[in-house]
Design an enzyme around this catalytic site. Structure first.
Site, PDB file in Angstrom:
ATOM      1  N   TRP A 153       1.013  -1.267  -0.017  1.00  0.00           N
ATOM      2  CA  TRP A 153       0.171  -0.092  -0.002  1.00  0.00           C
ATOM      3  C   TRP A 153       0.741   1.279   0.009  1.00  0.00           C
ATOM      4  O   TRP A 153       0.309   2.446  -0.111  1.00  0.00           O
ATOM      5  CB  TRP A 153      -0.672  -0.047   1.408  1.00  0.00           C
ATOM      6  CG  TRP A 153      -0.232  -0.401   2.292  1.00  0.00           C
ATOM      7  CD1 TRP A 153      -0.473  -1.523   3.081  1.00  0.00           C
ATOM      8  CD2 TRP A 153       0.765   0.573   3.346  1.00  0.00           C
ATOM      9  NE1 TRP A 153       0.192  -1.790   4.318  1.00  0.00           N
ATOM     10  CE2 TRP A 153       0.877  -0.583   4.437  1.00  0.00           C
ATOM     11  CE3 TRP A 153       0.989   1.612   3.282  1.00  0.00           C
ATOM     12  CZ2 TRP A 153       1.722   0.087   5.640  1.00  0.00           C
ATOM     13  CZ3 TRP A 153       1.769   1.920   4.297  1.00  0.00           C
ATOM     14  CH2 TRP A 153       2.189   1.392   5.537  1.00  0.00           C
ATOM     15  N   LYS A 177      -2.890  -8.184  -7.821  1.00  0.00           N
ATOM     16  CA  LYS A 177      -3.678  -7.827  -6.759  1.00  0.00           C
ATOM     17  C   LYS A 177      -2.862  -6.666  -5.993  1.00  0.00           C
ATOM     18  O   LYS A 177      -1.845  -6.892  -5.224  1.00  0.00           O
ATOM     19  CB  LYS A 177      -3.709  -9.068  -5.864  1.00  0.00           C
ATOM     20  CG  LYS A 177      -5.034  -8.875  -4.791  1.00  0.00           C
ATOM     21  CD  LYS A 177      -5.150  -9.753  -3.743  1.00  0.00           C
ATOM     22  CE  LYS A 177      -4.173  -9.687  -2.409  1.00  0.00           C
ATOM     23  NZ  LYS A 177      -4.692  -8.509  -1.968  1.00  0.00           N
ATOM     24  N   PRO A 178      -3.358  -5.620  -5.787  1.00  0.00           N
ATOM     25  CA  PRO A 178      -2.990  -4.442  -4.988  1.00  0.00           C
ATOM     26  C   PRO A 178      -3.348  -4.535  -3.569  1.00  0.00           C
ATOM     27  O   PRO A 178      -4.361  -5.201  -3.208  1.00  0.00           O
ATOM     28  CB  PRO A 178      -3.620  -3.223  -5.477  1.00  0.00           C
ATOM     29  CG  PRO A 178      -5.079  -3.564  -5.974  1.00  0.00           C
ATOM     30  CD  PRO A 178      -4.627  -5.123  -6.661  1.00  0.00           C
ATOM     31  N   SER A 179      -2.839  -3.879  -2.755  1.00  0.00           N
ATOM     32  CA  SER A 179      -3.284  -3.742  -1.320  1.00  0.00           C
ATOM     33  C   SER A 179      -4.607  -3.424  -1.135  1.00  0.00           C
ATOM     34  O   SER A 179      -4.901  -2.654  -1.712  1.00  0.00           O
ATOM     35  CB  SER A 179      -2.261  -3.310  -0.441  1.00  0.00           C
ATOM     36  OG  SER A 179      -3.012  -2.905   0.966  1.00  0.00           O
ATOM     37  N   VAL A 231       7.296  -9.067   5.971  1.00  0.00           N
ATOM     38  CA  VAL A 231       8.006 -10.492   6.024  1.00  0.00           C
ATOM     39  C   VAL A 231       7.051 -11.780   6.337  1.00  0.00           C
ATOM     40  O   VAL A 231       6.997 -12.715   5.774  1.00  0.00           O
ATOM     41  CB  VAL A 231       9.120 -10.318   7.122  1.00  0.00           C
ATOM     42  CG1 VAL A 231       9.733 -11.869   7.340  1.00  0.00           C
ATOM     43  CG2 VAL A 231      10.261  -9.473   6.684  1.00  0.00           C
ATOM     44  N   PRO A 232       6.284 -11.460   7.454  1.00  0.00           N
ATOM     45  CA  PRO A 232       5.403 -12.825   7.688  1.00  0.00           C
ATOM     46  C   PRO A 232       4.627 -13.203   6.617  1.00  0.00           C
ATOM     47  O   PRO A 232       4.353 -14.512   6.056  1.00  0.00           O
ATOM     48  CB  PRO A 232       4.419 -12.401   8.741  1.00  0.00           C
ATOM     49  CG  PRO A 232       5.171 -11.207   9.443  1.00  0.00           C
ATOM     50  CD  PRO A 232       5.816 -10.449   8.444  1.00  0.00           C
ATOM     51  N   GLU A 251      10.103  -8.938  -2.192  1.00  0.00           N
ATOM     52  CA  GLU A 251      10.660  -7.780  -1.690  1.00  0.00           C
ATOM     53  C   GLU A 251      10.014  -7.357  -0.351  1.00  0.00           C
ATOM     54  O   GLU A 251       9.039  -6.931  -0.539  1.00  0.00           O
ATOM     55  CB  GLU A 251      10.563  -6.650  -2.835  1.00  0.00           C
ATOM     56  CG  GLU A 251      11.525  -5.516  -2.667  1.00  0.00           C
ATOM     57  CD  GLU A 251      10.942  -4.326  -1.860  1.00  0.00           C
ATOM     58  OE1 GLU A 251      10.890  -4.261  -0.703  1.00  0.00           O
ATOM     59  OE2 GLU A 251      10.228  -3.510  -2.814  1.00  0.00           O
ATOM     60  N   CYS A 285      10.231   0.655   2.669  1.00  0.00           N
ATOM     61  CA  CYS A 285      11.223  -0.681   3.096  1.00  0.00           C
ATOM     62  C   CYS A 285      12.626  -0.140   3.275  1.00  0.00           C
ATOM     63  O   CYS A 285      13.115  -0.963   3.803  1.00  0.00           O
ATOM     64  CB  CYS A 285      11.045  -1.690   2.212  1.00  0.00           C
ATOM     65  SG  CYS A 285      11.183  -1.235   0.566  1.00  0.00           S
ATOM     66  N   GLU A 386      11.436  -3.958  12.191  1.00  0.00           N
ATOM     67  CA  GLU A 386      10.757  -2.939  11.415  1.00  0.00           C
ATOM     68  C   GLU A 386       9.644  -2.136  11.928  1.00  0.00           C
ATOM     69  O   GLU A 386       8.635  -2.705  12.428  1.00  0.00           O
ATOM     70  CB  GLU A 386      10.484  -3.381   9.935  1.00  0.00           C
ATOM     71  CG  GLU A 386      10.224  -2.376   8.937  1.00  0.00           C
ATOM     72  CD  GLU A 386       9.917  -2.748   7.427  1.00  0.00           C
ATOM     73  OE1 GLU A 386      10.286  -2.246   6.504  1.00  0.00           O
ATOM     74  OE2 GLU A 386       9.213  -3.953   7.486  1.00  0.00           O
ATOM     75  N   LYS A 456      18.879 -11.735   2.975  1.00  0.00           N
ATOM     76  CA  LYS A 456      18.329 -12.207   4.552  1.00  0.00           C
ATOM     77  C   LYS A 456      16.755 -12.109   4.588  1.00  0.00           C
ATOM     78  O   LYS A 456      16.264 -12.470   3.538  1.00  0.00           O
ATOM     79  CB  LYS A 456      19.143 -11.321   5.775  1.00  0.00           C
ATOM     80  CG  LYS A 456      20.727 -11.722   5.481  1.00  0.00           C
ATOM     81  CD  LYS A 456      21.113 -11.137   6.930  1.00  0.00           C
ATOM     82  CE  LYS A 456      21.261  -9.765   7.003  1.00  0.00           C
ATOM     83  NZ  LYS A 456      22.227  -9.418   8.145  1.00  0.00           N
TER      84      LYS A 456
END
Length: 494
Positions: A153, A177-179, A231-232, A251, A285, A386, A456
């Site tokens: 988003w 698919k956008p947020s 990340v999740p 990403e 990010c 983050e 990572k």
């Protein structure tokens, strides 16, 4: 300011899909909490239809010449430039970023489409000399098929261009698919896709939540999944894709270190540190959320940044005078403030901000003060997790080795910054930093030609630059025996 809202119906196989009143998601503006629109919460069956449409269109699209694909991409870029102000205003209203930021991103999106248009007819293979004189061997680059593109988003136009431009240039068809938090510019792009002349089914746009996401990432007909986000969620997508052996580009997050050495030009480094964390409200990010400063300049650097932070103009991101708008949602606002509370519990010193703005003239949106913590332990949650908001963690270091050690001490590896006047040091430190991007004497600089991605927990794969094309191509090897000899059928020929 009046915002022209787009058609919010999904685009599947060249047609808009009517909204089902029982499957809708409300879209609100973080500027004032107002209701903007309703979008579809796609069902698994609708996702199946979108992938089917893309799969069917691929059989013809893959045969379209690179030159023709380039013409369509350039036409799309022209349309984005033509409508850049409208697109920027729509995105600002949708996700709260400054209008001058989204205006830049609209133009940068167009630049990406043009860059990959230039590559569409240059997908060369290689002729490979083998050990045998009478054997001819070559490779060809072929599109992987249907690509699923899932964006976040915080920068929908730019993030989509990073994925869609190389996918189309490579000859893939796509399902986007956008947020659901900020989908409006992506849905508006559907009109521009049609106006540019792309064949139906080549680009499909769906919206929705968990059910749509699961359906998109578990379909074995998909050739590649490209995801930008947390990340999740990235881990969940990778696990789902493992079941069908679909390759994934991820990403994900970052906890980037912006390092100011004792010989840095502070007139440039201080604004660079501010840009790294308070631009876009820290919702990038690549945010330079960890500021590592040499002991000898730490006091003056911290003082200057704190003074700037205290005077940042917070307000409606569509206004010229505003320097920082709201974060993207009330949920994100609460998450940021919870992280601030944890940082206080861990013993970090709050120097500036830390809460909601005191300005009662602000609308009831999702605003957070520019926040600075000092004396931050490199192992603390604030230095390791983050935040994705305007929260800066300042840590001192004494020498180059310690700076590199602290910078590399998180599980992330997306970006980093170095501020120094020593050319040798710049190269040494850049070589040692574990990050996909290293900026020297600048920060938050993007280019269509420059590959971008992390290591990572920041993900894998690359976007932008010619490397991005490889995410949407597969290499085929063709070997031809030119001899007339009869081989031994019971032994491998090599």
């Amino acid at each position: 300011m009046t915002t022209l809202l787009p058609d919010t119906r999904m685009l599947i196989d060249g047609s808009r899909v009517p909204l089902d009143s029982e499957r809708i998601i409300a879209v609100t503006s973080p500027i004032d909490g107002s209701h903007l629109a309703e979008i579809a919460d796609a069902s698994g069956a609708q996702i199946h239809d979108a992938i089917t449409a893309a799969e069917r269109a691929f059989s013809k699209w893959r045969q379209v010449s690179g030159n023709e694909r380039a013409k369509l991409l350039n036409r799309l870029a022209d349309l984005i430039d033509r409508d850049s102000h409208e697109l920027a205003l729509l995105e600002t209203t949708d996700n709260g970023k400054l209008l001058r930021e989204t205006s830049t991103q609209a133009r940068f999106a167009a630049r990406n489409y043009r860059f990959f248009a230039g590559a569409a007819d240059k997908l060369y293979g290689h002729t490979i000399p083998l050990d045998s004189w009478d054997t001819f061997d070559y490779t060809s680059k072929e599109p992987i098929g249907v690509a699923v593109l899932i964006t976040a988003w915080n920068s929908p136009m730019q993030l989509l261009a990073n994925k869609l431009a190389p996918a189309l240039a490579a000859g893939c068809t796509v399902v986007i698919k956008p947020s659901e938090i900020a989908p409006l510019t992506t849905l508006r792009l559907a009109d521009l896709i049609a106006e540019a002349g792309f064949p139906q089914g080549v680009v499909n746009i769906v919206t929705g939540g968990v059910e749509a996401g699961i359906a998109l990432t578990t379909d074995a007909r998909v050739g590649r999944i490209s995801f930008t986000g947390s990340v999740p969620t990235g881990q969940a997508i990778a696990r789902a894709a493992a079941g069908t052996l679909v390759p994934v580009t991820l990403e994900l997050g970052g906890k980037s270190a912006n390092i100011i050495f004792d010989d840095a030009d502070l007139e440039r480094a201080v604004p660079g540190a501010v840009a790294g964390i308070f631009a876009a409200g820290g919702q990038t990010c690549i945010a330079g959320s960890r500021l590592l400063v040499h002991d000898s300049v730490a006091d003056i650097v911290t003082k200057r940044i704190a003074e700037i932070a205290r005077n940042i103009v917070i307000g409606d991101p569509r206004a010229d005078e505003t320097q920082m708008g709201p974060v993207a949602s009330s949920l994100q606002q609460e998450r940021i403030l919870a992280m601030v509370s944890k940082a206080l519990d861990d013993g970090s010193h709050l120097l500036v901000g830390g809460g909601r703005p005191d300005d009662t003239s602000l609308p009831a949106g999702s605003y957070v003060q520019p926040t600075i913590f000092t004396e931050v332990d490199p192992e603390s949650r604030l230095a390791q997790e983050e935040v994705f908001g305007p929260v800066l963690a300042v840590t001192r270091f004494s020498d180059e080795e310690q700076a590199v050690s602290i910078a590399n001490s998180t599980e992330f590896g997306l970006a980093s910054g170095i501020w120094t006047s020593d050319l040798s040091r710049a190269h040494r430190v850049a070589r040692e930093l574990v990050a996909g991007t290293v900026w020297v004497n600048t920060y938050r600089y993007s280019a269509a030609q420059a590959p971008f991605g992390g290591v990572k927990r920041s993900g894998y794969g690359r976007e932008r630059g010619l490397e991005a094309l490889d995410e949407y191509l597969r290499t085929k090897n063709v070997l031809i025996d030119l001899s007339n000899s009869v081989r031994d059928p019971f032994a491998i020929k090599a």
